[in-house]
Design an enzyme around this catalytic site. Structure first.
Site, PDB file in Angstrom:
ATOM      1  N   TRP A 177      -3.757  -2.084  -1.543  1.00  0.00           N
ATOM      2  CA  TRP A 177      -3.783  -3.167  -2.539  1.00  0.00           C
ATOM      3  C   TRP A 177      -3.831  -4.480  -1.792  1.00  0.00           C
ATOM      4  O   TRP A 177      -2.980  -4.752  -0.954  1.00  0.00           O
ATOM      5  CB  TRP A 177      -2.517  -3.083  -3.386  1.00  0.00           C
ATOM      6  CG  TRP A 177      -2.419  -4.119  -4.465  1.00  0.00           C
ATOM      7  CD1 TRP A 177      -2.947  -4.048  -5.711  1.00  0.00           C
ATOM      8  CD2 TRP A 177      -1.723  -5.369  -4.401  1.00  0.00           C
ATOM      9  NE1 TRP A 177      -2.624  -5.169  -6.423  1.00  0.00           N
ATOM     10  CE2 TRP A 177      -1.879  -6.001  -5.649  1.00  0.00           C
ATOM     11  CE3 TRP A 177      -0.989  -6.029  -3.408  1.00  0.00           C
ATOM     12  CZ2 TRP A 177      -1.329  -7.242  -5.934  1.00  0.00           C
ATOM     13  CZ3 TRP A 177      -0.445  -7.268  -3.691  1.00  0.00           C
ATOM     14  CH2 TRP A 177      -0.612  -7.856  -4.954  1.00  0.00           C
TER      15      TRP A 177
ATOM     16  N   ASN B 177       1.399  -0.521   5.850  1.00  0.00           N
ATOM     17  CA  ASN B 177       1.843  -1.181   4.626  1.00  0.00           C
ATOM     18  C   ASN B 177       2.710  -2.360   5.048  1.00  0.00           C
ATOM     19  O   ASN B 177       3.672  -2.169   5.790  1.00  0.00           O
ATOM     20  CB  ASN B 177       2.648  -0.193   3.766  1.00  0.00           C
ATOM     21  CG  ASN B 177       3.307  -0.857   2.577  1.00  0.00           C
ATOM     22  OD1 ASN B 177       2.823  -1.873   2.083  1.00  0.00           O
ATOM     23  ND2 ASN B 177       4.421  -0.312   2.127  1.00  0.00           N
ATOM     24  N   GLY B 178       2.369  -3.560   4.611  1.00  0.00           N
ATOM     25  CA  GLY B 178       3.163  -4.739   4.990  1.00  0.00           C
ATOM     26  C   GLY B 178       2.251  -5.879   5.400  1.00  0.00           C
ATOM     27  O   GLY B 178       1.056  -5.880   5.085  1.00  0.00           O
TER      28      GLY B 178
ATOM     29  N   CYS C 114       0.821  -1.204   0.000  1.00  0.00           N
ATOM     30  CA  CYS C 114       0.000   0.000   0.000  1.00  0.00           C
ATOM     31  C   CYS C 114       0.851   1.248   0.000  1.00  0.00           C
ATOM     32  O   CYS C 114       2.060   1.191   0.138  1.00  0.00           O
ATOM     33  CB  CYS C 114      -0.858   0.004   1.260  1.00  0.00           C
ATOM     34  SG  CYS C 114      -1.635  -1.571   1.561  1.00  0.00           S
TER      35      CYS C 114
ATOM     36  N   ARG D  30       0.762   2.376  -5.971  1.00  0.00           N
ATOM     37  CA  ARG D  30       1.161   1.324  -5.033  1.00  0.00           C
ATOM     38  C   ARG D  30      -0.011   0.425  -4.669  1.00  0.00           C
ATOM     39  O   ARG D  30       0.173  -0.625  -4.061  1.00  0.00           O
ATOM     40  CB  ARG D  30       1.728   1.935  -3.759  1.00  0.00           C
ATOM     41  CG  ARG D  30       3.022   2.667  -3.955  1.00  0.00           C
ATOM     42  CD  ARG D  30       3.548   3.161  -2.627  1.00  0.00           C
ATOM     43  NE  ARG D  30       3.971   2.066  -1.782  1.00  0.00           N
ATOM     44  CZ  ARG D  30       5.201   1.601  -1.702  1.00  0.00           C
ATOM     45  NH1 ARG D  30       6.150   2.135  -2.430  1.00  0.00           N
ATOM     46  NH2 ARG D  30       5.506   0.610  -0.900  1.00  0.00           N
TER      47      ARG D  30
ATOM     48  N   HIS E  41       8.107 -28.653 -29.647  1.00  0.00           N
ATOM     49  CA  HIS E  41       8.110 -29.672 -28.597  1.00  0.00           C
ATOM     50  C   HIS E  41       6.818 -29.655 -27.780  1.00  0.00           C
ATOM     51  O   HIS E  41       6.788 -30.157 -26.658  1.00  0.00           O
ATOM     52  CB  HIS E  41       9.329 -29.478 -27.693  1.00  0.00           C
ATOM     53  CG  HIS E  41      10.623 -29.650 -28.443  1.00  0.00           C
ATOM     54  ND1 HIS E  41      11.088 -30.867 -28.851  1.00  0.00           N
ATOM     55  CD2 HIS E  41      11.502 -28.732 -28.903  1.00  0.00           C
ATOM     56  CE1 HIS E  41      12.224 -30.711 -29.516  1.00  0.00           C
ATOM     57  NE2 HIS E  41      12.498 -29.413 -29.573  1.00  0.00           N
TER      58      HIS E  41
ATOM     59  N   LYS F 155       3.721  -8.128 -21.303  1.00  0.00           N
ATOM     60  CA  LYS F 155       3.075  -6.815 -21.472  1.00  0.00           C
ATOM     61  C   LYS F 155       1.638  -6.987 -21.924  1.00  0.00           C
ATOM     62  O   LYS F 155       0.737  -6.348 -21.405  1.00  0.00           O
ATOM     63  CB  LYS F 155       3.793  -5.961 -22.514  1.00  0.00           C
ATOM     64  CG  LYS F 155       5.013  -5.162 -22.183  1.00  0.00           C
ATOM     65  CD  LYS F 155       4.945  -4.148 -21.108  1.00  0.00           C
ATOM     66  CE  LYS F 155       4.979  -4.726 -19.730  1.00  0.00           C
ATOM     67  NZ  LYS F 155       6.185  -4.915 -19.053  1.00  0.00           N
TER      68      LYS F 155
ATOM     69  N   LYS G 290       2.342  -1.630  -8.650  1.00  0.00           N
ATOM     70  CA  LYS G 290       3.635  -1.257  -9.216  1.00  0.00           C
ATOM     71  C   LYS G 290       4.803  -1.883  -8.466  1.00  0.00           C
ATOM     72  O   LYS G 290       5.790  -2.286  -9.049  1.00  0.00           O
ATOM     73  CB  LYS G 290       3.762   0.270  -9.205  1.00  0.00           C
ATOM     74  CG  LYS G 290       5.009   0.812  -9.892  1.00  0.00           C
ATOM     75  CD  LYS G 290       4.942   0.577 -11.385  1.00  0.00           C
ATOM     76  CE  LYS G 290       6.224   0.965 -12.086  1.00  0.00           C
ATOM     77  NZ  LYS G 290       6.278   0.383 -13.432  1.00  0.00           N
TER      78      LYS G 290
ATOM     79  N   GLU H 170      -0.580  -8.357 -19.124  1.00  0.00           N
ATOM     80  CA  GLU H 170      -0.795  -7.427 -18.013  1.00  0.00           C
ATOM     81  C   GLU H 170      -1.876  -6.396 -18.292  1.00  0.00           C
ATOM     82  O   GLU H 170      -2.664  -6.081 -17.411  1.00  0.00           O
ATOM     83  CB  GLU H 170       0.495  -6.648 -17.732  1.00  0.00           C
ATOM     84  CG  GLU H 170       1.512  -7.376 -16.926  1.00  0.00           C
ATOM     85  CD  GLU H 170       2.675  -6.466 -16.564  1.00  0.00           C
ATOM     86  OE1 GLU H 170       3.328  -5.941 -17.496  1.00  0.00           O
ATOM     87  OE2 GLU H 170       2.913  -6.260 -15.383  1.00  0.00           O
TER      88      GLU H 170
END
Ligand code: AGP
Length: 616
Positions: A81, A107-108, A9, A34, A511, A492, A611, A495
């Protein structure tokens, strides 16, 4: 059912002479990359704490605050997040204790949060969210016999895990108490007050002189400054940094999206990466690396550790370091590295690649390598971030802030920095003639112009994007350094367009993955002129024969490849093929961008991503 909540976060705090709210909202906007599944603020005002928090992006919180008169000069703010658990109003930060007189943002991850929550409930606390963070608010409440700072210390003594927290109390207006372990925390003092944040970007409006709070430190911020102590209460000092660069650089500068702006910034970004690192005659100057040349000559093995896009840049570096230095290079996804007992010693060089410098998987890989006495060298874009601070040497990419979640300019500058590093290793170890090195360096200085020309492919890319935006699967193939390019092209596209895409070594296709080819499946082939060009053309024929719609990224003017493909995207040639991924990245980034736009996606903040990934 037990739900594990993991956060990554952005946090801000402000104490000053002016209302806290505008400072916090401005800071949160800069930190939204974030995390963006909920946001909230707490302001200490009239002897109470007022909290507004909302699920959704920051704009939802902004709307909720319209018409809101807030004059409190002390507050904290958060953008979140989550990987598990509902991104709802209740789980949004700030969280409070039972009385509502203590508010916290975090945050954590608090690893022992289930145990703490059970104990707190037994002691009569009422927990209102599913979060680990709320447990700390209640722990602080139970320890509140003296002042807020003392209670925070006692609470954190019971906590295991990673955190940067900021806490306010209605009983101590004019004070934010913050603390840090692993997750980043920065403070800065400006004319009107003192701020803290999880990222220097949020503090830029008030100051460029900042201090990183170190692990297990507590910082008290007040209107007239801050005081740092250890968790035990002894006086301590953080690490001072000066942030350089243009504030406007964090805004969109006329582009529709940050990602597009960042794609177009690549010529300048690569030029900045090279700036001052090479001398006339091709000599590489790396005074900043802090590795002594005798140690470098003794290196007998290199590991590259990184995640995602940085891993793809690292894969290009493997080819370059092996070719130019003849040192064996292993490349490892950082999250796997320490779990397989890699063989490291003091003659091993570990190259960590991380634009944010905060990716926890890469940080833990570095810590593991340090324990085995390996030398650590980091390539990063973030001055003073955690991974560089725990390394023996750092090579900064100088790409400028990258706000789009999908890495673009940090990919090409990572490769540039890694290749400069490879040349420096070769120079110190005498594995390249000075003339050879000088030729490569000269060509590296032409890269900004080659990237600028590659950007001209956008109209061709747009036409192709219209075609493939409705496909189910897209395959990317390449050989040699075209292989990492293919991996990155697929990442890319995944995402930001949410299409299923895979990158393959072109020779590996037969293969198994070739079974995926049916009429019309788009195959993007990296087919620029290089020593494996003929082989790639054969692979193109294999998929073409099975109905694939082949889009080939080719060297300007190559009519041969054009004969085998359905459409081509031309890019300028690099004489040294190890430099080619820096140029071929451009059409692949633009393709992902244009497909995502056709599909109406938010390219800067794609779903489920953040991010900087600061959780394992
Ligand atoms: C790239 O587009 C991704 N967002 C992601 O793979 C990223 O490269 C990865 O998380 C590593 O980040 P870092 O460079 O900050 O360590």
């Amino acid at each position: 059912m037990r739900v594990t909540l993991i956060f990554m976060c952005g946090i801000v705090g402000y104490v000053g002479e002016e209302p806290a709210l505008p400072f916090m909202m401005d800071g949160l906007k800069r930190l939204e990359y974030r995390g963006y599944d909920s946001a909230g603020i707490a302001v200490v005002e009239n002897g109470a704490i007022e909290i507004v928090k909302k699920a959704g992006k920051l704009e939802v919180l902004e709307k909720a605050l319209v018409g809101h008169e807030s004059t409190g000069t002390c507050g904290i703010g958060h953008t979140r997040w989550a990987t598990h658990g509902g991104p709802n109003d209740a789980n949004a930060h700030p969280h409070t204790d039972c009385s509502g007189r203590i508010a916290i943002i975090h945050n954590g991850i608090i690893e022992n949060f289930l145990e703490l929550r059970d104990r707190l409930r037994e002691d009569g606390h009422e927990l209102r969210s599913e979060t680990d963070t709320e447990a700390i608010a209640h722990l602080i409440e139970s320890e509140m016999v003296g002042n807020l700072t003392a209670a925070v210390r006692k609470a954190l003594a019971q906590v295991t895990g990673a955190f940067s927290i900021a806490v306010v109390s209605a009983d101590e207006p004019g004070l934010v108490v913050a603390a840090k372990r692993t997750s980043p925390l920065i403070v800065g003092v400006g004319a009107g007050g003192t701020m803290l944040a999880s990222d220097p970007t949020a503090l830029l409006p008030i100051t460029r002189e900042m201090v990183h709070i170190l692990d297990d430190q507590v910082v008290e911020i007040r209107a007239d400054g801050y005081r740092i102590t250890t968790l035990e209460g002894a006086d301590a000092e953080g690490q001072a940094i000066t942030v350089e660069g243009d504030l406007v650089a964090v805004e969109k500068g006329g582009y529709d999206d940050f990602m597009l702006k960042e794609i177009y910034e690549q010529p300048a970004a690569v030029r900045d990466t090279l700036r001052g690192r090479t001398h006339d005659g091709g000599r590489i100057v790396m005074d900043e690396l802090r590795l002594n040349e005798r140690d470098v000559r003794n290196i007998d093995k290199v590991f590259v550790v990184a995640c995602g896009t940085a891993f793809h840049a690292g894969l290009v570096a493997k080819y370059a370091i092996e070719h130019w230095t003849r040192l064996p290079v292993e490349i490892e996804i950082a999250s796997e590295f320490r779990y397989r007992d890699p063989i490291l010693d003091r003659d091993t060089l570990v190259v960590a690649v991380s634009q944010s410098g905060e990716t926890i998987d890469t940080l833990e890989a570095v810590r593991h390598a340090r324990e085995q006495h390996a030398k650590i060298l980091t390539v990063s874009n973030t001055v003073g971030s955690s991974i560089p601070r725990e390394s023996d040497g750092v090579l900064y990419m100088r790409a400028g802030p990258e706000i789009g979640v999908a890495a673009t300019k940090t990919f090409t500058t990572q490769i540039t920095a890694l290749e400069i590093l490879a040349l420096w290793l070769a120079q110190v170890r005498g594995s390249l003639y000075a003339k050879e090195c000088a030729e490569i360096v000269e060509e590296m200085h032409r890269l900004p112009e080659l990237i600028r020309r590659a950007l001209e492919c956008r109209p061709a890319v747009k036409r192709i994007a219209d075609d493939i935006a409705s496909c189910r699967d897209v395959l990317f193939i390449g050989r040699h350094v075209g292989y990492p390019s293919a991996l990155e092209g697929a990442l890319k596209l995944k995402e930001i367009s949410y299409l299923h895409a895979e990158g393959y070594a072109a020779g590996e296709l037969k293969h198994g993955p070739i079974a995926l080819i049916e009429e019309g499946v788009p195959v993007i082939a990296i087919a620029n002129r290089c020593h494996v060009y003929e082989k790639v053309i054969s692979n193109i024929q294999e998929v073409k024969a099975r109905g694939a719609n082949v889009i080939a990224v080719v060297t300007e003017g190559d009519t041969e490849a054009a004969r085998h493909a359905d459409s081509v995207i031309e890019v300028p040639e690099t004489e040294n093929e190890l430099l080619a991924p820096i140029v071929t990245a451009v059409p692949l980034q633009l393709l992902a961008y244009e497909v995502a736009k056709v599909r109406g996606n938010d390219v800067d903040q794609p779903r489920n991503l953040a991010k900087s990934v600061t959780v394992e």
